[in-house]
Design an enzyme around this catalytic site. Sequence first.
Site, short mmCIF file in Angstrom:
data_model
loop_
_atom_site.label_atom_id
_atom_site.label_comp_id
_atom_site.label_asym_id
_atom_site.label_seq_id
_atom_site.Cartn_x
_atom_site.Cartn_y
_atom_site.Cartn_z
N LYS A 154 0.82 -1.13 -0.15
CA LYS A 154 0.08 -0.11 0.01
C LYS A 154 0.91 1.05 0.03
O LYS A 154 1.90 1.26 0.85
CB LYS A 154 -0.87 0.01 1.01
N SER B 188 -9.63 1.50 3.24
CA SER B 188 -8.76 2.45 2.54
C SER B 188 -7.78 1.68 1.72
O SER B 188 -7.19 2.13 0.86
CB SER B 188 -8.08 3.70 3.26
N SER C 86 -9.64 -0.59 7.58
CA SER C 86 -9.10 -0.29 6.45
C SER C 86 -8.45 -1.58 5.68
O SER C 86 -8.04 -1.45 4.31
CB SER C 86 -7.96 0.62 6.25
#
Lengths: 526, 463
Positions: A78, A173, A197
Amino acid sequence: AALKEGLRSQVSAALKEGRVTPTELCQRCLALIKSTKFLNAYITVAEETALKQAEESEERYKRGQPLGVLDGVPIAVKDNFNTAGIETTCASNMLRGYVSPYNATVVQKLLNQGAVLLGKTNLDEFAMGSGSTDGVFGPVRNPWSYSRQYKEKSVPKSHSEDKESNWVITGGSSGGSAAAVSSFTCFAALGSDTGGSTRNPAAHCGVVGLKPTYGLISRHGLIPLVNSMDVPGILTRCVDDAAVVLGSLAGHDPKDSTTIQDDFKPFELPNLTDVSKLSVGIPKEYHAPGLSSEILALWSKAADLFKNAGAKVVEVSLPHTRYSIVCYHVLCTAEVASNMARFDGLEYGHRSDMNESTESMYAATRREGFNDVVRGRILSGNYFLLKQNYEKYFIKAQKVRRLIANDFVKVFRSGVDILLTPTTLSDAAPYLEFIQEDNRTRSTQDDILTQAANMAGLPAINVPTALSERGLPVGLQFIGRSFQEKQLLTVAKWFEKQVQFPMIQLEEVTRHDNGVFQYQKSASFS
Amino acid sequence: LAPWIPVVGLEIHAQISSNSKLFSGSQVQFAAPPNSLVSFFDASLPGTLPVLNRRCVEAAVMTGLALNCSINKKSLFDRKHYFYADLPAGYQITQQRVPIAVNGSLSYSLCIDNKMSQMVTKTVRIKQIQLEQDSGKSLHDDTRSQTLVDLNRAGVGLMEVVMEPDMCCGEEAAAAVRELQLILQTLGSSQAVMAEGQLRVDANVSVHHLGEPYGVRTEVKNINSIRFLAKAIDYEIQRQIEELENGGTILNETRAFDSKLGCTVPMRDKEGKQDYRFMPEPNLPPLILYDAKSLPANVNHQQVINIDWIHERLPDLPSVKREKLVEQYGILPEHSFTLLNEDGLAEFFESVVKQTQMKPKKVIGWILKDLLSYLKQHSLTVKESPVSSFLLADLLNLLEKKEISSTAAKQVFAELWKGEGKTPLEIVKEQKLELLQDQKELEQICQAVIDGQENEVIMMVPG
């Protein structure tokens, strides 16, 4: 080999036996990333360095000296983790073009194991959001939008309707990471989890999403959202793989003072067959308003599954659950306001051309660099931290947080081993529908089932369970005791075996499949 | 007119003497090239985390013990937020809620009437000692409208020592700070050299009438020496008294001391009151310290700090050293103050005493009057003295054995000061300064003098 249950089958074995080389694997993944570009799962693809790493891995395999199970395995990270030499943007204008001089500890650990870093995945800006729709590089598309399963079930409202506009979100997210794993472009990905997330997009994308216990895995190098709740998250296609990645990441880091000192021993998951000694708790407050009847039914079915297999299934209560959202918002925004204070354009990142004074430069830089969501949270957070408000909001929220954490302590003390809850309120929403509401509203709605675990620092995992009526993945969540990841994952693995979640049928993947992806389809590298 | 009672409190920042910074591994060094001692954490690169430096904690514990404080076995770290170019993270890590040490005291001495003959001992309460980060340095270049930022100092460990408003004037504050400086230097917890920014003092000053509540206080900053500290405080007290007697009011403001003009002026860059939005530092768990009783059994000694262990190893503090000097050598208390006040002077004195038969009570005069005044005149430190303890002892031995007069001795001393490498004996021989011991010879000389002064003698005899 068949006798050794749970051990090195598929990818790792294939690499060892030379049936596939790390370079081939890397190239296939890179090609697939290219052909699934429309998913927008990756912000940066590090093609050159990845191929180099694959080459080096290949040398090691030739010498018969692979570093471990992860050697030569393509992974994605990420884009809120620092990667030396590779841009780290947090999907924000503030860090566009920012190349960090150091690797996050978790990234370094993966590289030390020989993993091949394919690239950085897309997210909501600075990890704020539950859709992966609010980053400056655009939204991430859920690969299931293009699956046969979804297409079959979706009825176009009119013939002229562009089926492209019907795509659904990944959740967030860590949507990019979830999409990357879901679409087979990598074998595992790192996400982060502050309020759900990692688990939320895992549920929507039909992959395993593990949130480890706070303090188990180092946060050094993870650009923080809420320091007291953030953890690196692990996304994989099966529970066994999550255990392998966990094994390579967990343990004390002297660079992170919030990691525990105790020795961590990586473990292999046993193949649980007898659940009669297991006590599963069903927290009644997780029957939250807005929970779809579909998911409610699935949850119930899962509880029955355990019951019928001989486990003790009990209803429990976590009475302070309903205060958790408000509490989370106060604490989260307060820490955000603090953590974002460093982005002033002086040392790194975006700097505005405005240079009348230092103050005006700060103000312009931060207005230009941050999106509305980030700025909104900073303003709220600063409000809560004002001297006159501190007691009323921040201190109060900390107290409520303690109550929420104690709810779990009490329940686990009462003999319950593990909790079973839904992960999301419904399956993934279409993008156009999702953006009808603002980020804050969405986060408030979507975090409710996941963020109490962050408040309490407990480990939790999403296990893909079944497809919804719309042909989209639905997952269920297990929450375990502090630092009892082994038990959590063991139960999750048993459950995974029971439900036999179907594999995504993606055209792009089939096109690239010439034998190599059989390893991926089997969804396991450990 | 009712008398005014001035009230003075101090906030002192002492830079911790350590190899690396409070929360990161970059080096601590004075006057290094700009931005050459900056770690990723110091530059506030996103994702970096603080790691507490053990040595800094030990320094704070030592200092707390030396100042008779209670050491908090559990203390906490907080973030203090404000935006400034020399604060990369937008916040400073400090200890606002629960500092490492509290409720101590510092005794210091003053001479009454500047005579050095009457010393009085006073005490100031120490409110607390807290650990915190130093900021970087910013230099404003007005000609080019730019600000230059050097982060070498950013993150260096500081001990903030807060002295309660128990002092009444510049002299008291100066004496208290001087004593603190000596203590820190003795402990080694800080080099405390004001000129190098290792010791910074801000004064809180107010005045009020007896029986009335304390007046509004001002904070005085930008004080670069102990001498200026006394000046700044006394000026501010005077200023406030004049202001109030003229019917004015005192603003709760921050003022800077202008050393050239000898006055305090309002500092313009503080706009209104700052809300620092204090918040617990989430990346640092509470700091737990142990003592002999609470120390857990199977513990890695690298990982814990034992307060009692540190206490046992504290060196003699200045007050103890002074007492010992007075007791051992029979010198006056005020002598012991001067000895300790000058770096290396006490050691010099003791060294001379060892090497001479002259009584310490007499040696002290030579040290404090002759040696010290020469050093001051030439702006030299004891280390730089051209006259070594050996040479001085040699000279004093000649005096003690009555081989020269005290007047001659002073002459020899002046000659020694030239540092030409001659021994006292050589100088005595050169300048024919030997005392005549022979009675007959002396009589002859006296007679010769009298003979040459017949008139004066005749005048003297009748009277």
